[in-house]
Design a protein around this motif. Structure first.
Motif, PDB file in Angstrom:
ATOM      1  N   TYR A 151       0.857  -1.183   0.000  1.00 13.87           N
ATOM      2  CA  TYR A 151       0.000   0.000   0.000  1.00 13.87           C
ATOM      3  C   TYR A 151       0.895   1.235   0.000  1.00 13.87           C
ATOM      4  O   TYR A 151       1.744   1.385   0.881  1.00 13.87           O
ATOM      5  CB  TYR A 151      -0.898   0.014   1.242  1.00 13.87           C
ATOM      6  N   ILE A 152       0.716   2.094  -1.003  1.00 13.88           N
ATOM      7  CA  ILE A 152       1.453   3.356  -1.070  1.00 13.88           C
ATOM      8  C   ILE A 152       0.448   4.460  -0.763  1.00 13.88           C
ATOM      9  O   ILE A 152      -0.476   4.717  -1.542  1.00 13.88           O
ATOM     10  CB  ILE A 152       2.103   3.561  -2.450  1.00 13.88           C
ATOM     11  N   LEU A 153       0.614   5.081   0.387  1.00 11.05           N
ATOM     12  CA  LEU A 153      -0.363   6.039   0.896  1.00 11.05           C
ATOM     13  C   LEU A 153       0.298   7.405   1.027  1.00 11.05           C
ATOM     14  O   LEU A 153       1.196   7.598   1.841  1.00 11.05           O
ATOM     15  CB  LEU A 153      -0.891   5.561   2.257  1.00 11.05           C
ATOM     16  N   ASP A 154      -0.146   8.354   0.209  1.00 16.97           N
ATOM     17  CA  ASP A 154       0.462   9.685   0.143  1.00 16.97           C
ATOM     18  C   ASP A 154      -0.477  10.698   0.795  1.00 16.97           C
ATOM     19  O   ASP A 154      -1.452  11.117   0.190  1.00 16.97           O
ATOM     20  CB  ASP A 154       0.739  10.052  -1.319  1.00 16.97           C
ATOM     21  N   GLU A 155      -0.223  11.067   2.021  1.00 11.74           N
ATOM     22  CA  GLU A 155      -1.104  11.947   2.809  1.00 11.74           C
ATOM     23  C   GLU A 155      -2.546  11.409   2.783  1.00 11.74           C
ATOM     24  O   GLU A 155      -3.478  12.135   2.429  1.00 11.74           O
ATOM     25  CB  GLU A 155      -1.071  13.385   2.260  1.00 11.74           C
ATOM     26  N   PRO A 156      -2.756  10.158   3.172  1.00  9.83           N
ATOM     27  CA  PRO A 156      -4.051   9.511   2.951  1.00  9.83           C
ATOM     28  C   PRO A 156      -5.189  10.013   3.824  1.00  9.83           C
ATOM     29  O   PRO A 156      -6.359   9.822   3.478  1.00  9.83           O
ATOM     30  CB  PRO A 156      -3.754   8.047   3.277  1.00  9.83           C
ATOM     31  N   THR A 157      -4.892  10.665   4.948  1.00  9.13           N
ATOM     32  CA  THR A 157      -5.970  11.095   5.848  1.00  9.13           C
ATOM     33  C   THR A 157      -6.321  12.564   5.656  1.00  9.13           C
ATOM     34  O   THR A 157      -7.053  13.140   6.460  1.00  9.13           O
ATOM     35  CB  THR A 157      -5.584  10.850   7.318  1.00  9.13           C
ATOM     36  N   ARG A 166      -8.861   7.381  12.965  1.00  2.78           N
ATOM     37  CA  ARG A 166      -8.655   6.201  13.812  1.00  2.78           C
ATOM     38  C   ARG A 166      -9.023   4.917  13.062  1.00  2.78           C
ATOM     39  O   ARG A 166      -8.338   3.904  13.166  1.00  2.78           O
ATOM     40  CB  ARG A 166      -9.467   6.326  15.108  1.00  2.78           C
ATOM     41  N   ILE A 167     -10.110   4.972  12.288  1.00  3.88           N
ATOM     42  CA  ILE A 167     -10.509   3.811  11.475  1.00  3.88           C
ATOM     43  C   ILE A 167      -9.405   3.486  10.465  1.00  3.88           C
ATOM     44  O   ILE A 167      -9.048   2.327  10.255  1.00  3.88           O
ATOM     45  CB  ILE A 167     -11.849   4.073  10.732  1.00  3.88           C
ATOM     46  N   PHE A 168      -8.857   4.538   9.851  1.00  2.00           N
ATOM     47  CA  PHE A 168      -7.752   4.354   8.903  1.00  2.00           C
ATOM     48  C   PHE A 168      -6.571   3.662   9.578  1.00  2.00           C
ATOM     49  O   PHE A 168      -5.989   2.729   9.036  1.00  2.00           O
ATOM     50  CB  PHE A 168      -7.323   5.711   8.327  1.00  2.00           C
ATOM     51  N   GLN A 169      -6.226   4.127  10.773  1.00  2.00           N
ATOM     52  CA  GLN A 169      -5.095   3.544  11.498  1.00  2.00           C
ATOM     53  C   GLN A 169      -5.335   2.063  11.799  1.00  2.00           C
ATOM     54  O   GLN A 169      -4.423   1.240  11.704  1.00  2.00           O
ATOM     55  CB  GLN A 169      -4.841   4.333  12.786  1.00  2.00           C
TER      56      GLN A 169
END
Length: 299
Positions: A151-157, A166-169
């Motif tokens: 998973y490549i997440l670029d400033e995802p939140t 918190r759900i993302f975490q």
């Protein structure tokens, strides 16, 4: 085992050097935090990893494949979430999620429904009606429904409220527990601190430090507050003491980690009545690297 690796990545736009020798590695089952201010070179690095940009020099590999030449094969096993999501305005959120999941050849409807409920998204609305936060949710649900290996997440939140963060975490930790690898680019330091096994700090297109949070804490300062029986004098003369402030009867300051023992011995001579200590945070570490430095420079 290395899932993602870059070696001496250089990217120039004309005379401007956006990346200048970026080398990093993400291992299997690891959450790697990629941090730096806006303009430090995070997104340029990610675009090279995704095969969107071609590096001027150096190598970028994912799953042992060349990020530029083998981009199509790599993308079958990678989920990407950008910081600013653009969606097809006339499709519903549910249709977009289904499209992304099908593109990866997966069809886990129960996982899709579970994530829609957890992120509290109405999938029947057209994407043009969504707020930035809801567009972000569509991208995150699509990514975590796809059973990717990386998973490549670029400033995802970006745009999410604290509950959704918190759900993302939770989703990141679940993916990690399943042996997936995550590259998390962020400037929300508390998020990185909670999730990441290792951290790479990028400044002006260069990686200036890499390691676990514990390994990097030698660069930070501990915040201390003391109240003493006798006035605490000559503190400013001690090596490693910074930012001294009087707070009523107490005095607060910061101490370099390697000088902590020496400072404690000195203060104890004055008769300690009260002491508070705050451990160094990633934010302290981050600010230390940028103190007195020009933080701009790269795209």
């Amino acid at each position: 085992m290395s899932v993602l690796k870059t070696s001496n990545l250089i990217k120039r736009f004309g005379r401007f050097t956006a990346l200048n020798g970026v080398s990093m590695e993400v291992k299997k089952g690891e959450v790697f935090g990629f941090i730096g201010p806006n303009g430090a070179g995070k997104s340029t690095t990610i675009r090279i990893l995704l095969g969107i940009l071609k590096a001027t020099e150096g190598e970028a590999e994912i799953f042992g494949l060349d990020a530029w030449k083998d981009a199509v094969d790599i993308h079958k096993r990678v989920a990407y979430v950008p910081g600013d999501v653009n969606l097809w305005p006339n499709l519903t959120g549910g249709e977009v999620i289904d499209l992304f999941v099908k593109l990866r050849g997966k069809n886990n409807k129960s996982r899709r429904e579970e994530l829609i409920n957890r992120f509290d998204l109405d999938p029947s609305k057209k994407c043009r009606t969504y707020s930035k936060g809801n567009r972000q949710k569509v991208a995150l649900i699509s990514a975590f429904s796809s059973d990717a290996d990386l998973y490549i997440l670029d400033e995802p939140t970006s745009g999410l409220d604290p509950l959704m963060e918190r759900i993302f975490q939770e989703c990141v930790m679940e993916a990690k527990n399943e042996g997936k690898s995550i590259l998390l680019s962020s400037h929300i330091l508390s998020e990185v601190e909670k999730l990441c096994d290792r951290v790479g700090i990028i400044r002006q297109g260069q990686i200036i430090e890499t390691g676990t949070l514990d390994e990097l804490r030698h660069l930070t300062r501990t915040s201390l507050l003391f109240e003493t029986k006798q006035p605490l004098t000559s503190l400013h003369e001690l090596k490693g003491v910074h930012h001294i402030e009087l707070k009523g009867q107490a005095i607060s300051f910061q101490v370099d980690a390697m000088e902590l023992d020496h400072v404690m011995q000195y203060v104890s001579q004055f008769g300690i009545v009260k002491m508070e200590s705050a451990p160094p945070t990633l934010e302290d570490l981050f600010m230390r690297h940028y103190e007195g430095a020009d933080a701009g420079g790269a795209i």
